[in-house]
Motif scaffolding. Structure first.
Motif, PDB file in Angstrom:
ATOM      1  N   ARG A   1      -2.284  -2.390  -8.509  1.00 31.85           N
ATOM      2  CA  ARG A   1      -3.693  -2.077  -8.738  1.00 31.85           C
ATOM      3  C   ARG A   1      -4.231  -2.957  -9.847  1.00 31.85           C
ATOM      4  NH1 ARG A   1      -3.039   4.436  -8.215  1.00 31.85           N
ATOM      5  NH2 ARG A   1      -2.552   4.351  -5.993  1.00 31.85           N
TER       6      ARG A   1
ATOM      7  N   THR B   1       0.826  -1.202   0.000  1.00 31.55           N
ATOM      8  CA  THR B   1       0.000   0.000   0.000  1.00 31.55           C
ATOM      9  C   THR B   1       0.861   1.253   0.000  1.00 31.55           C
ATOM     10  OG1 THR B   1      -0.126   0.089   2.410  1.00 31.55           O
ATOM     11  CG2 THR B   1      -1.836  -1.166   1.274  1.00 31.55           C
ATOM     12  N   LEU B   2       0.206   2.374  -0.253  1.00 28.49           N
ATOM     13  CA  LEU B   2       0.880   3.672  -0.243  1.00 28.49           C
ATOM     14  C   LEU B   2       1.178   4.130   1.174  1.00 28.49           C
ATOM     15  CD1 LEU B   2      -1.380   5.358  -2.937  1.00 28.49           C
ATOM     16  CD2 LEU B   2       0.971   4.560  -3.244  1.00 28.49           C
TER      17      LEU B   2
ATOM     18  N   LYS C   1      -0.312   0.251  -3.967  1.00 24.24           N
ATOM     19  CA  LYS C   1       0.699   0.914  -4.787  1.00 24.24           C
ATOM     20  C   LYS C   1       0.323   0.715  -6.248  1.00 24.24           C
ATOM     21  CE  LYS C   1       4.606   0.846  -1.672  1.00 24.24           C
ATOM     22  NZ  LYS C   1       6.004   0.431  -1.457  1.00 24.24           N
TER      23      LYS C   1
END
Length: 101
Positions: free
Chosen positions: A100, A41-42, A96
């Motif tokens: 996706r 993830t971000l 990220k």
């Protein structure tokens, strides 16, 4: 990957796409260690775990019922708190870009 080999590799620092979810059975109280796939993830404070078999898998139901679990990921033990189910669109927004859908 078979369950024993997944469990042997998961959670290791050098194997970052798999973690081990430590949780207790919601009825039995039995402790379980379940290998799970982590989606990068971000945010460093968000752990996104795919549910390829859906939200009714026992480990997911156990974690939701307990309102958390312990996760071994990248060689570190962390507390996973405030678990929630989200839809594919929200998950894609948290992942990220390379991961996706």
């Amino acid at each position: 990957m078979s369950a024993p080999s997944a469990l042997a590799l998961s959670g290791r620092r050098w194997f970052p796409l798999w973690a081990i979810m430590h949780h207790d059975g919601r009825r039995s109280g039995t402790h379980y260690a379940t290998p799970v796939a982590v989606i990068p993830t971000l945010s460093t404070d968000t752990l996104l775990i795919g549910l390829p078999w859906g939200p009714k898998t026992n480990w997911a139901r156990n974690v939701l019922a307990a309102d958390g679990a312990t996760v071994t990921w990248k060689g570190q033990v962390q507390q996973a708190t405030e678990p929630r189910l989200i839809g594919p669109e929200d998950a894609a927004a948290l992942a990220k870009p390379l991961f996706r859908g």
